[in-house]
Design an enzyme around this catalytic site. Structure first.
Site, short mmCIF file in Angstrom:
data_model
loop_
_atom_site.label_atom_id
_atom_site.label_comp_id
_atom_site.label_asym_id
_atom_site.label_seq_id
_atom_site.Cartn_x
_atom_site.Cartn_y
_atom_site.Cartn_z
N LYS A 15 47.87 -13.14 60.34
CA LYS A 15 48.44 -13.06 58.99
C LYS A 15 47.68 -14.00 57.96
CE LYS A 15 51.87 -16.90 59.20
NZ LYS A 15 53.21 -17.13 58.68
N LYS A 57 52.28 -7.67 51.85
CA LYS A 57 51.26 -7.67 51.45
C LYS A 57 50.51 -6.27 51.65
CE LYS A 57 50.36 -12.56 51.83
NZ LYS A 57 51.68 -13.05 51.81
#
Length: 276
Positions: A15, A57
């Site tokens: 991540k 995102k």
């Protein structure tokens, strides 16, 4: 074969945005193909519900981390549409922003920098992010999981958590300095260090083509991104896996761009790899 979990939470991912920018093939194999492996294992084991933890995102992604998570979303969406009508596994995707205090979060970073007397580092004076507490995130993910497993309306859709207003990171730095009993810029400096690879100034929770629909649960919304053909996705993922495992970055990136046209790589991904 006797172990058949009723509920699987898939939270494993690479991540860290700059780390995945520097290692794009690993990002593809872990975040996209890894999610496919978990999703297919759930289908074969007749798991009741698989919950995919996604990220803001994944919306209009400007980085590899975001685009690989968007493809994980796409795969779970398509499988949900295929499996749900015949009583198979339900796939629930939950999309949200940053969790305060989580590993790699800006708050522990600022705390460590404060403990050393500063300076606090901010990438850009105007950069903003969405934040929620761990308790809020867990509660809303559990509510989305329960709702997604029984709500017909949730089929093929994505749950989006209401993250409130975005927070300006520079303001957060100033506030943390004040809370420590010191004055920003006088006692503790704040350095602007520049955006990191793949970093956006402002995150988005929705693509412009997605409309948020309220659910009966406060702070829980549904979005309906375009659903891709499952067999077509499987074929593309197979091709992408071959390229990624062979270390062929340019062809892997081409696959990402074909599958998520809104992803616009900077070109730096290829340059960085050639420089190594």
């Amino acid at each position: 074969s006797q172990l058949r979990p009723a509920l699987v939470f898939h939270a494993a991912a690479l991540k860290h945005v700059p780390m995945v920018e520097a290692n794009p093939l690993e990002g593809v194999l872990t975040n996209t193909i890894g999610s496919q492996v978990v999703a297919e294992a759930c289908r074969k084991a007749k798991v009741g519900v698989m919950v995919l933890i996604s990220t803001d995102k994944a919306v209009n992604p400007t980085n590899i981390m975001g685009v690989t998570k968007r493809l994980a979303e796409s795969y779970c969406q398509s499988l949900d549409v295929a499996e749900r009508p015949k009583g198979g596994t339900r796939y629930v995707t939950v999309r949200f922003g940053n969790v305060l205090g989580s590993t790699g979060s800006v708050v522990p970073l600022f705390q460590n920098q404060l403990a050393k007397g500063g300076p606090l580092t901010v990438t850009h004076k105007d950069i903003t992010r969405y934040f929620m507490t761990t308790g809020e995130a867990v509660e809303l993910v559990l509510q989305a999981s329960a709702k997604g497993s029984i709500d017909v309306e949730a089929g093929g859709k994505i749950f989006v958590l209401d993250m409130g207003a975005p927070v300006r990171i520079y303001d957060l730095a100033e506030q943390m300095i004040r809370l420590s009993g010191q004055k920003p810029e006088e006692d503790v400096k704040i350095d602007i260090v520049g955006l990191r690879p793949g970093e956006k100034l402002h995150e988005e929770l929705l693509h412009e083509s997605e409309n948020l629909v309220m659910t009966s649960t406060p702070r829980l919304f549904l979005a309906a991104p375009t659903i891709k053909n499952l067999n077509s996705l499987k074929n593309s993922f197979s091709t992408m896996t071959v390229f990624a495992r062979a270390g062929n970055l340019s062809e892997t990136l081409n696959q990402l761009i074909k599958l998520v046209p809104e992803y616009k790589p900077s070109g730096k991904e290829l340059k960085d790899t050639k420089d190594k």
